[in-house]
Every structure is written in C-alpha cells, then in structure tokens.
Scaffold this motif. Sequence first.
Motif, PDB file in Angstrom:
ATOM      1  N   ASP A 140       0.833  -1.209   0.000  1.00 26.57           N
ATOM      2  CA  ASP A 140       0.000   0.000   0.000  1.00 26.57           C
ATOM      3  C   ASP A 140       0.866   1.257   0.000  1.00 26.57           C
ATOM      4  O   ASP A 140       0.528   2.246  -0.668  1.00 26.57           O
ATOM      5  N   GLY A 141       1.964   1.219   0.737  1.00 28.12           N
ATOM      6  CA  GLY A 141       2.847   2.380   0.771  1.00 28.12           C
ATOM      7  C   GLY A 141       3.465   2.667  -0.588  1.00 28.12           C
ATOM      8  O   GLY A 141       3.500   3.825  -1.039  1.00 28.12           O
ATOM      9  N   PHE A 142       3.940   1.620  -1.275  1.00 25.54           N
ATOM     10  CA  PHE A 142       4.519   1.814  -2.606  1.00 25.54           C
ATOM     11  C   PHE A 142       3.452   2.226  -3.609  1.00 25.54           C
ATOM     12  O   PHE A 142       3.711   3.023  -4.510  1.00 25.54           O
ATOM     13  N   SER A 143       2.243   1.684  -3.463  1.00 30.67           N
ATOM     14  CA  SER A 143       1.176   2.017  -4.402  1.00 30.67           C
ATOM     15  C   SER A 143       0.757   3.478  -4.288  1.00 30.67           C
ATOM     16  O   SER A 143       0.276   4.064  -5.268  1.00 30.67           O
ATOM     17  N   SER A 144       0.911   4.060  -3.119  1.00 33.33           N
ATOM     18  CA  SER A 144       0.503   5.458  -2.922  1.00 33.33           C
ATOM     19  C   SER A 144       1.480   6.444  -3.541  1.00 33.33           C
ATOM     20  O   SER A 144       1.154   7.626  -3.689  1.00 33.33           O
ATOM     21  N   LEU A 145       2.678   5.991  -3.897  1.00 37.98           N
ATOM     22  CA  LEU A 145       3.683   6.880  -4.476  1.00 37.98           C
ATOM     23  C   LEU A 145       3.449   7.017  -5.977  1.00 37.98           C
ATOM     24  O   LEU A 145       3.120   6.036  -6.653  1.00 37.98           O
ATOM     25  N   PRO A 146       3.630   8.211  -6.541  1.00 34.62           N
ATOM     26  CA  PRO A 146       3.521   8.378  -8.005  1.00 34.62           C
ATOM     27  C   PRO A 146       4.621   7.592  -8.715  1.00 34.62           C
ATOM     28  O   PRO A 146       5.808   7.824  -8.472  1.00 34.62           O
ATOM     29  N   MET A 192       2.409 -10.335 -16.387  1.00 37.18           N
ATOM     30  CA  MET A 192       3.642  -9.865 -17.011  1.00 37.18           C
ATOM     31  C   MET A 192       3.373  -9.344 -18.412  1.00 37.18           C
ATOM     32  O   MET A 192       3.926  -8.313 -18.817  1.00 37.18           O
ATOM     33  N   VAL A 193       2.523 -10.050 -19.166  1.00 35.75           N
ATOM     34  CA  VAL A 193       2.179  -9.587 -20.513  1.00 35.75           C
ATOM     35  C   VAL A 193       1.514  -8.218 -20.452  1.00 35.75           C
ATOM     36  O   VAL A 193       1.805  -7.325 -21.258  1.00 35.75           O
ATOM     37  N   LEU A 194       0.623  -8.033 -19.485  1.00 33.09           N
ATOM     38  CA  LEU A 194      -0.033  -6.737 -19.336  1.00 33.09           C
ATOM     39  C   LEU A 194       0.944  -5.655 -18.896  1.00 33.09           C
ATOM     40  O   LEU A 194       0.752  -4.480 -19.205  1.00 33.09           O
ATOM     41  N   MET A 195       1.980  -6.042 -18.184  1.00 35.10           N
ATOM     42  CA  MET A 195       2.931  -5.059 -17.678  1.00 35.10           C
ATOM     43  C   MET A 195       3.942  -4.624 -18.734  1.00 35.10           C
ATOM     44  O   MET A 195       4.509  -3.534 -18.634  1.00 35.10           O
ATOM     45  N   VAL A 196       4.200  -5.454 -19.747  1.00 36.84           N
ATOM     46  CA  VAL A 196       5.188  -5.106 -20.766  1.00 36.84           C
ATOM     47  C   VAL A 196       4.830  -3.796 -21.482  1.00 36.84           C
ATOM     48  O   VAL A 196       5.678  -2.902 -21.593  1.00 36.84           O
ATOM     49  N   PRO A 197       3.590  -3.624 -21.994  1.00 30.10           N
ATOM     50  CA  PRO A 197       3.269  -2.326 -22.607  1.00 30.10           C
ATOM     51  C   PRO A 197       3.384  -1.167 -21.636  1.00 30.10           C
ATOM     52  O   PRO A 197       3.843  -0.075 -22.016  1.00 30.10           O
ATOM     53  N   HIS A 198       2.991  -1.403 -20.381  1.00 27.20           N
ATOM     54  CA  HIS A 198       3.115  -0.336 -19.388  1.00 27.20           C
ATOM     55  C   HIS A 198       4.579   0.021 -19.156  1.00 27.20           C
ATOM     56  O   HIS A 198       4.925   1.200 -19.003  1.00 27.20           O
ATOM     57  N   ALA A 199       5.446  -0.988 -19.129  1.00 27.64           N
ATOM     58  CA  ALA A 199       6.877  -0.728 -18.972  1.00 27.64           C
ATOM     59  C   ALA A 199       7.438   0.008 -20.189  1.00 27.64           C
ATOM     60  O   ALA A 199       8.316   0.867 -20.045  1.00 27.64           O
ATOM     61  N   ILE A 200       6.927  -0.316 -21.385  1.00 35.14           N
ATOM     62  CA  ILE A 200       7.373   0.391 -22.589  1.00 35.14           C
ATOM     63  C   ILE A 200       6.973   1.860 -22.514  1.00 35.14           C
ATOM     64  O   ILE A 200       7.766   2.760 -22.856  1.00 35.14           O
ATOM     65  N   TRP A 201       5.745   2.120 -22.067  1.00 35.49           N
ATOM     66  CA  TRP A 201       5.312   3.506 -21.907  1.00 35.49           C
ATOM     67  C   TRP A 201       6.181   4.221 -20.877  1.00 35.49           C
ATOM     68  O   TRP A 201       6.527   5.404 -21.048  1.00 35.49           O
ATOM     69  N   HIS A 202       6.527   3.537 -19.810  1.00 37.23           N
ATOM     70  CA  HIS A 202       7.362   4.146 -18.774  1.00 37.23           C
ATOM     71  C   HIS A 202       8.743   4.467 -19.333  1.00 37.23           C
ATOM     72  O   HIS A 202       9.293   5.552 -19.079  1.00 37.23           O
ATOM     73  N   GLU A 203       9.323   3.521 -20.065  1.00 38.25           N
ATOM     74  CA  GLU A 203      10.633   3.767 -20.678  1.00 38.25           C
ATOM     75  C   GLU A 203      10.563   4.909 -21.663  1.00 38.25           C
ATOM     76  O   GLU A 203      11.477   5.740 -21.747  1.00 38.25           O
ATOM     77  N   LEU A 242       5.715   7.502 -11.846  1.00 44.42           N
ATOM     78  CA  LEU A 242       6.623   8.211 -12.741  1.00 44.42           C
ATOM     79  C   LEU A 242       7.609   9.074 -11.962  1.00 44.42           C
ATOM     80  O   LEU A 242       8.808   9.093 -12.272  1.00 44.42           O
ATOM     81  N   LEU A 243       7.132   9.767 -10.940  1.00 45.51           N
ATOM     82  CA  LEU A 243       8.035  10.607 -10.153  1.00 45.51           C
ATOM     83  C   LEU A 243       9.062   9.761  -9.410  1.00 45.51           C
ATOM     84  O   LEU A 243      10.246  10.117  -9.333  1.00 45.51           O
ATOM     85  N   LEU A 244       8.617   8.626  -8.853  1.00 41.05           N
ATOM     86  CA  LEU A 244       9.558   7.735  -8.186  1.00 41.05           C
ATOM     87  C   LEU A 244      10.555   7.158  -9.186  1.00 41.05           C
ATOM     88  O   LEU A 244      11.747   7.030  -8.887  1.00 41.05           O
ATOM     89  N   GLY A 245      10.059   6.818 -10.389  1.00 39.46           N
ATOM     90  CA  GLY A 245      10.963   6.309 -11.412  1.00 39.46           C
ATOM     91  C   GLY A 245      11.986   7.344 -11.835  1.00 39.46           C
ATOM     92  O   GLY A 245      13.158   7.024 -12.061  1.00 39.46           O
ATOM     93  N   SER A 284      14.442   1.101 -12.556  1.00 35.30           N
ATOM     94  CA  SER A 284      13.382   2.060 -12.228  1.00 35.30           C
ATOM     95  C   SER A 284      12.001   1.446 -12.387  1.00 35.30           C
ATOM     96  O   SER A 284      11.155   1.551 -11.490  1.00 35.30           O
ATOM     97  N   VAL A 285      11.753   0.794 -13.513  1.00 32.31           N
ATOM     98  CA  VAL A 285      10.438   0.204 -13.758  1.00 32.31           C
ATOM     99  C   VAL A 285      10.197  -0.995 -12.848  1.00 32.31           C
ATOM    100  O   VAL A 285       9.089  -1.178 -12.311  1.00 32.31           O
ATOM    101  N   GLY A 286      11.220  -1.811 -12.645  1.00 27.47           N
ATOM    102  CA  GLY A 286      11.054  -2.996 -11.809  1.00 27.47           C
ATOM    103  C   GLY A 286      10.717  -2.658 -10.368  1.00 27.47           C
ATOM    104  O   GLY A 286       9.880  -3.318  -9.739  1.00 27.47           O
ATOM    105  N   ILE A 287      11.330  -1.596  -9.838  1.00 27.37           N
ATOM    106  CA  ILE A 287      11.094  -1.234  -8.444  1.00 27.37           C
ATOM    107  C   ILE A 287       9.738  -0.562  -8.256  1.00 27.37           C
ATOM    108  O   ILE A 287       9.117  -0.689  -7.193  1.00 27.37           O
ATOM    109  N   THR A 288       9.256   0.128  -9.280  1.00 27.96           N
ATOM    110  CA  THR A 288       8.025   0.914  -9.119  1.00 27.96           C
ATOM    111  C   THR A 288       6.758   0.188  -9.566  1.00 27.96           C
ATOM    112  O   THR A 288       5.662   0.686  -9.321  1.00 27.96           O
ATOM    113  N   HIS A 289       6.862  -0.982 -10.209  1.00 29.69           N
ATOM    114  CA  HIS A 289       5.667  -1.607 -10.784  1.00 29.69           C
ATOM    115  C   HIS A 289       5.401  -3.020 -10.285  1.00 29.69           C
ATOM    116  O   HIS A 289       4.679  -3.776 -10.920  1.00 29.69           O
TER     117      HIS A 289
END
Length: 268
Positions: free
Chosen positions: A102-108, A186-197, A110-113, A130-135
């Motif tokens: 819950d604590g990690f989820s409350s952090l933004p 993981m499949v759902l997270m790959v596009p999200h990680a691409i957007w983050h990158e 992109l800003l944390l990344g 960055s993406v691995g720690i925040t997602h």
Amino acid sequence: MRTAAFVLVALGLAVLLVPPIFQLDQQLVDLRAAGLPPSPAHPLGTDEVGRDVLLRCVYGLRVSFLVGLVAALVSMVIGGTLGLAAGSAGGLVDRLLMRVVDGFSSLPHLLLGIFIVAMFAPSPVAVVVSVGITHWTSAARIVRSEVLSLRGRPFVEAAISGGASRSRVIYRHLLPHLVPHLLLAMVLMVPHAIWHETALSFLGLGLPPHLASLGNMINDGQRSLLAGNWWSSLAPGLFILAPTLAVSVLSQRWRDRLNPRMRSELAL
C-alpha cells in the motif's frame, strides 16, 4: 482479435528480422536526405539528420520491447515473491507486507521512477531498475489474492491435513496454478513498462540520446514539428500505440479464458 494478433506477429517479425538484415549505424547521419517526407524510398520519411524513420522505429521498438520485457520480469519476481509470502504465511506477515504494498502504491510511479533513474547515467539498466522497483505492487496483489483463494480449495486443505510441509504445498500445489496468472500479469505489464521507458527517454533520463528508442525519437521529433516534419513524431507514436492496443485486446481474451465465471457474471 485476429487484427490484434496480426499486428503483434507483424511487429514481432520486423523486430526479429529487420535488425540482422539492416545493420543500422546509430551514429550515421546523411544531411543530404534530412527532413524528407514519406516516399517509396523512405516510407515514413527521414528525421532532421537524414536517418530513415521506419528503420529507426523498428530498432526503437526492439530496444523498448527488450527493456520493457526485462523490467516486467523483474517486477514479476519481486511482486510474485512478496505476494506468495503474504498469501501463504497470513497473519502478521500478510498484514505487514500488504502495508508495504500500500505504501509503494501510494507513491507516483513516474516521479519515483525519475528519482531512481536520475541517480544513474542514462542506460537500459537504469530504466529496468526504475520500472522494476516501481511496478511490482500489482503483481503482489494478484498473487496474494490467488493464493488466498487457493488456500481454501479441497486439494490444498487435503495436502495440509496429510502433513505436507509449507514449501511442498507452495511448489507442488500453489505455483502451478499461479503461473498462468503471473504470465498474464507480465504480458499486461510489458506495454506499461514500454510507456514508462518512453516517458523517461522523452524526458532525457532513460536511454542514451544516440540510441534508437521510441522515447528518444519522439523527443527528437518534437523539434522538427515547427519545420513541418510531422512524421518524425507521429511514426514512433504509432509504433507505441499499435502493440499496446494489440496486447490489450489479446490479454483481455486470455483473461476471459482464465476466469470464465467472471466473464459470465459480467455478461449478466
């Protein structure tokens, strides 16, 4: 669904076949061909220093996909381990771990990344960290909920009643049922990680500027918009949007097959 599968297959073949055939020199420029509009020679035009946009989009998608895949795998390992520990242990351990989630989820994210990646030089490793720690929080919630559901199943209760150790219950009875859900997450997270990158590279904090990535291309293309070179930004944007929508469609079908009861309830 067929269109989404065709898009993914076409992009996958392009990512696999184009780089070995066309050995792109990341530093090569041709000012004589700078800013050319789309044409048969250059289907998506050229950028401000004469590099073929289509070829760089394919290379950029390859780099972004590899970075996103590794980052999603790191997130799955972190989130899956913590979710499995929380769901199988229960009690105080479960409550403590979920408060961390819950604590990690409350952090933004992109800003944390940005904060994490700013501590390193621009590189693929920095983006993956960055993406691995925040997602990882979504994976932890998914695994925990599935473990809590499985713990009440008769075969798990029978194994526990028969004297099976906790580790045997986890590896023998829980993990085989968790693998499809982990793969889907993981499949759902790959596009999200691409957007983050892409966002980090667009801000100049992701991959090195000379490397062909979709975020770097959009960042470079925005400077060409004033000169009327709209294709320099539009093309990499479409290369981000197309696989994201295709993965979303296919993953929704996959999710419906994993949870047929949920699909029937939603249909009512």
